[in-house]
Design a protein around this motif. Sequence first.
Motif, mmCIF file in Angstrom:
data_model
loop_
_atom_site.group_PDB
_atom_site.id
_atom_site.type_symbol
_atom_site.label_atom_id
_atom_site.label_comp_id
_atom_site.label_asym_id
_atom_site.label_seq_id
_atom_site.Cartn_x
_atom_site.Cartn_y
_atom_site.Cartn_z
ATOM 1 N N PHE A 1 0.956 -1.166 0.064
ATOM 2 C CA PHE A 1 0.074 0.051 -0.057
ATOM 3 C C PHE A 1 0.713 1.078 0.077
ATOM 4 N N LEU A 2 1.994 1.137 0.956
ATOM 5 C CA LEU A 2 2.594 2.415 0.808
ATOM 6 C C LEU A 2 3.427 2.675 -0.384
ATOM 7 N N ALA A 3 3.869 1.697 -1.014
ATOM 8 C CA ALA A 3 4.588 1.756 -2.212
ATOM 9 C C ALA A 3 3.630 2.144 -3.421
ATOM 10 N N LEU A 4 2.667 1.574 -3.399
ATOM 11 C CA LEU A 4 1.515 2.136 -4.265
ATOM 12 C C LEU A 4 1.276 3.865 -4.094
ATOM 13 N N VAL A 5 1.013 4.173 -3.034
ATOM 14 C CA VAL A 5 0.712 5.602 -2.874
ATOM 15 C C VAL A 5 1.787 6.352 -3.088
ATOM 16 N N LEU A 6 3.036 5.914 -2.654
ATOM 17 C CA LEU A 6 4.199 6.903 -3.145
ATOM 18 C C LEU A 6 4.532 6.845 -4.721
ATOM 19 N N ALA A 7 4.461 5.668 -5.233
ATOM 20 C CA ALA A 7 4.477 5.715 -6.750
ATOM 21 C C ALA A 7 3.429 6.556 -7.575
ATOM 22 N N VAL B 1 13.318 9.548 -14.852
ATOM 23 C CA VAL B 1 12.437 8.894 -13.868
ATOM 24 C C VAL B 1 11.805 7.639 -14.454
ATOM 25 N N PRO B 2 11.932 6.670 -13.602
ATOM 26 C CA PRO B 2 11.439 5.247 -14.023
ATOM 27 C C PRO B 2 9.763 5.248 -14.018
ATOM 28 N N ARG B 3 9.242 4.346 -14.817
ATOM 29 C CA ARG B 3 7.833 4.281 -14.839
ATOM 30 C C ARG B 3 7.186 3.857 -13.431
ATOM 31 N N TRP B 4 6.038 4.153 -13.033
ATOM 32 C CA TRP B 4 5.539 3.913 -11.896
ATOM 33 C C TRP B 4 5.552 2.727 -11.401
ATOM 34 N N TRP B 5 5.178 1.669 -12.344
ATOM 35 C CA TRP B 5 5.202 0.366 -11.759
ATOM 36 C C TRP B 5 6.674 -0.242 -11.429
ATOM 37 N N VAL B 6 7.652 0.398 -12.120
ATOM 38 C CA VAL B 6 9.246 0.105 -11.668
ATOM 39 C C VAL B 6 9.460 0.625 -10.170
ATOM 40 N N GLN B 7 8.850 2.068 -9.852
ATOM 41 C CA GLN B 7 8.900 2.833 -8.879
ATOM 42 C C GLN B 7 8.322 1.894 -7.632
ATOM 43 N N TRP B 8 7.013 1.336 -8.006
ATOM 44 C CA TRP B 8 6.296 0.565 -7.168
ATOM 45 C C TRP B 8 7.060 -0.555 -6.811
ATOM 46 N N ALA B 9 7.613 -1.439 -7.613
ATOM 47 C CA ALA B 9 8.500 -2.696 -7.439
ATOM 48 C C ALA B 9 9.671 -2.520 -6.665
ATOM 49 N N LEU B 10 10.487 -1.292 -6.840
ATOM 50 C CA LEU B 10 11.513 -1.233 -6.029
ATOM 51 C C LEU B 10 11.219 -0.723 -4.613
ATOM 52 N N THR B 11 10.115 0.137 -4.383
ATOM 53 C CA THR B 11 9.710 0.581 -3.160
ATOM 54 C C THR B 11 8.942 -0.643 -2.216
ATOM 55 N N ALA C 1 9.856 -3.880 -2.746
ATOM 56 C CA ALA C 1 10.748 -4.783 -2.403
ATOM 57 C C ALA C 1 11.481 -4.264 -1.260
ATOM 58 N N VAL C 2 11.939 -2.923 -1.210
ATOM 59 C CA VAL C 2 12.680 -2.382 -0.152
ATOM 60 C C VAL C 2 11.568 -2.622 1.385
ATOM 61 N N GLY C 3 10.308 -2.289 1.154
ATOM 62 C CA GLY C 3 9.335 -2.294 2.224
ATOM 63 C C GLY C 3 9.239 -3.633 2.736
ATOM 64 N N VAL C 4 9.375 -4.705 1.842
ATOM 65 C CA VAL C 4 9.423 -6.220 2.268
ATOM 66 C C VAL C 4 10.524 -6.318 3.038
ATOM 67 N N GLY C 5 11.551 -6.116 2.640
ATOM 68 C CA GLY C 5 12.870 -6.365 3.284
ATOM 69 C C GLY C 5 12.874 -5.710 4.460
ATOM 70 N N GLY D 1 10.255 5.802 1.756
ATOM 71 C CA GLY D 1 10.271 7.391 1.295
ATOM 72 C C GLY D 1 11.615 7.696 0.794
ATOM 73 N N THR D 2 12.715 7.462 1.185
ATOM 74 C CA THR D 2 14.112 7.431 0.656
ATOM 75 C C THR D 2 14.358 6.788 -0.523
ATOM 76 N N VAL D 3 13.619 5.525 -1.070
ATOM 77 C CA VAL D 3 13.666 4.888 -2.149
ATOM 78 C C VAL D 3 12.751 5.746 -3.235
ATOM 79 N N GLN D 4 11.630 6.113 -2.704
ATOM 80 C CA GLN D 4 10.845 6.771 -3.862
ATOM 81 C C GLN D 4 11.605 8.360 -4.154
ATOM 82 N N TRP D 5 12.299 8.850 -3.054
ATOM 83 C CA TRP D 5 13.341 10.252 -3.333
ATOM 84 C C TRP D 5 14.022 9.785 -4.387
ATOM 85 N N LEU D 6 14.821 8.652 -4.292
ATOM 86 C CA LEU D 6 15.995 8.330 -4.953
ATOM 87 C C LEU D 6 15.544 8.031 -6.312
#
Length: 92
Positions: A19-25, A38-48, A50-54, A80-85
């Motif tokens: 949920f947090l990754a979707l809202v941020l993306a 800037v990567p596409r929204w689904w790439v941003q979602w996937a990265l965020t 993955a970090v969130g699950v970690g 938030g840091t991953v999305q900022w990056l």
Amino acid sequence: MDLLALLDHLLNFVAPAAFLALVLALAGRFLGSGRTGVPRWWVQWALTFAVGVGVSVIGLVVFGRDGMMATYAALVAACGTVQWLAMRGWRR
């Protein structure tokens, strides 16, 4: 524990990160859509995600149980840091 219960527990474990990754993306798409590189929204979602699950797994290992507020705070900070990056926030 049967398979459906295991699936239910796993989905509930990753739900805050998803949920947090979707809202941020989606917020990043509307707030910073004009930037180059800037990567596409689904790439941003996937990265965020993955970090969130970690972060959630690390919180589970460190505290021994799920749902600690410190884990959720770390989840928000890390996502938030991953999305900022991903949005190349340092170029503003």
